[in-house]
Design an enzyme around this catalytic site. Sequence first.
Site, PDB file in Angstrom:
ATOM      1  CG  HIS A 127      -5.798   2.374   5.073  1.00 51.60           C
ATOM      2  ND1 HIS A 127      -5.323   3.335   5.934  1.00 51.60           N
ATOM      3  CD2 HIS A 127      -4.823   1.442   4.958  1.00 51.60           C
ATOM      4  CE1 HIS A 127      -4.098   2.989   6.311  1.00 51.60           C
ATOM      5  NE2 HIS A 127      -3.773   1.843   5.740  1.00 51.60           N
ATOM      6  CG  ASN A 165      -1.685   1.266   1.403  1.00 57.17           C
ATOM      7  OD1 ASN A 165      -1.777   2.054   0.457  1.00 57.17           O
ATOM      8  ND2 ASN A 165      -2.246   1.481   2.585  1.00 57.17           N
ATOM      9  CD1 TRP A 166       3.928   1.000  -2.440  1.00 59.61           C
ATOM     10  CD2 TRP A 166       3.872   1.772  -4.543  1.00 59.61           C
ATOM     11  NE1 TRP A 166       4.736   0.192  -3.198  1.00 59.61           N
ATOM     12  CE2 TRP A 166       4.723   0.649  -4.495  1.00 59.61           C
ATOM     13  CE3 TRP A 166       3.673   2.411  -5.763  1.00 59.61           C
ATOM     14  CZ2 TRP A 166       5.375   0.154  -5.623  1.00 59.61           C
ATOM     15  CZ3 TRP A 166       4.327   1.938  -6.881  1.00 59.61           C
ATOM     16  CH2 TRP A 166       5.169   0.815  -6.819  1.00 59.61           C
ATOM     17  CE  LYS A 167      -0.019   3.427   4.595  1.00 59.01           C
ATOM     18  NZ  LYS A 167       0.037   3.560   6.023  1.00 59.01           N
ATOM     19  N   GLY A 172       2.493   2.510  10.584  1.00 59.07           N
ATOM     20  CA  GLY A 172       3.492   3.550  10.372  1.00 59.07           C
ATOM     21  C   GLY A 172       4.234   3.958  11.633  1.00 59.07           C
ATOM     22  N   GLY A 178       2.779  -1.045   4.205  1.00 57.28           N
ATOM     23  CA  GLY A 178       2.964   0.343   3.812  1.00 57.28           C
ATOM     24  C   GLY A 178       4.439   0.664   3.617  1.00 57.28           C
ATOM     25  N   GLY A 179       5.040   1.247   4.649  1.00 58.68           N
ATOM     26  CA  GLY A 179       6.421   1.732   4.563  1.00 58.68           C
ATOM     27  C   GLY A 179       7.412   0.755   3.955  1.00 58.68           C
ATOM     28  CD  GLU A 190      -3.745  -2.055   7.321  1.00 61.42           C
ATOM     29  OE1 GLU A 190      -2.643  -2.344   6.854  1.00 61.42           O
ATOM     30  OE2 GLU A 190      -4.353  -1.017   7.036  1.00 61.42           O
ATOM     31  CB  SER A 212       5.088  -1.678  11.906  1.00 57.14           C
ATOM     32  OG  SER A 212       4.772  -0.303  12.106  1.00 57.14           O
ATOM     33  CD  GLU A 260      -2.744   5.856   6.496  1.00 56.00           C
ATOM     34  OE1 GLU A 260      -2.745   5.859   5.253  1.00 56.00           O
ATOM     35  OE2 GLU A 260      -1.850   5.317   7.177  1.00 56.00           O
TER      36      GLU A 260
HETATM   37  P1  PGA Z   1       2.753   0.417   7.564  1.00 54.85           P
HETATM   38  O1  PGA Z   1       1.310   0.678   6.902  1.00 54.85           O
HETATM   39  O2  PGA Z   1       3.243  -0.900   7.028  1.00 54.85           O
HETATM   40  O3  PGA Z   1       3.604   1.583   7.089  1.00 54.85           O
HETATM   41  O4  PGA Z   1       2.569   0.388   9.029  1.00 54.85           O
HETATM   42  C1  PGA Z   1       0.399  -0.365   6.735  1.00 54.85           C
HETATM   43  C2  PGA Z   1      -0.894   0.159   6.160  1.00 54.85           C
HETATM   44  O5  PGA Z   1      -1.308   1.254   6.545  1.00 54.85           O
HETATM   45  O6  PGA Z   1      -1.532  -0.503   5.325  1.00 54.85           O
END
Ligand code: PGA
Length: 246
Positions: free
Chosen positions: A95, A9-11, A170, A230-231, A164, A209, A97
């Site tokens: 998600h 998930n590149w956001k 993050g 994500g990251g 999640e 994470s 966010e």
């Molecule tokens: P993260 O993000 O791996 O950077 O914690 C995961 C996500 O939000 O899908």
Amino acid sequence: MRRPFISANWKMYKTTGETRDFINAFLPAVKSVSDVDIVLAPPFTSLAAAGELLKGTNVDLSAQNMYFEAEGAYTGEISAKMILDLGSKYVILGHSERRQYFGETDEFLNKKVKAARAAGLSVIFCIGETLDERNSGKMFDIIKRQVVGGLKDVDTNGLVIAYEPVWAIGTGVTATPEQAQEAHKFVRDQLRNVYGDKADDLRILYGGSVKPDNVKELMAKPDVDGALVGGASLKPDSFEKIVKFR
Ligand code: PGA
């Protein structure tokens, strides 16, 4: 047997050029992986470029959001049909966010999930509690509400769930494999209430994470069927290691 499912998930990261560079490095590295569903979710602006490069490969494409109307005067929004048109098979919905910063509710998300499925787009549906909710003992109620509300009148076809915990996204703080398993088992029990035995075929991804050095122990848990990353998905070699978690 549930086939492992690992999605990036590149956001709001990567231009089209950066997307192309990633894919050109990543595809040869994972070419031989035949026992994992691999998905990339770039921002909307890179979907077309990614769609062209991923066509006919073992890596699928996902969008990160969509609107539930088929078309119309909705400035700035994108429909399921537009996403499918670019070669994307999936859309991430729910998600944290989106829930947190854009006020998306269970009811609103349910409309999006239904619209995606009606158009033939598969859905990676995200759920998870905040730290406050966990600490105040509301975690299970929240997860139940998100499952029941978000997936109302939706069947299991084309559906993947991602648990999640918001406090792990993050932050570098990962849920322990035991915490992940506890939550995933609870999620599967909720899914069983809705879908009966079909819940056993649904993939439940863990997100928050995930990194090359913790993915293996998370994936070893019986109800953890994949990861939403994500990251650690932003660099090809890091995401390659996650995809090759075995
Ligand atoms: P993260 O993000 O791996 O950077 O914690 C995961 C996500 O939000 O899908």
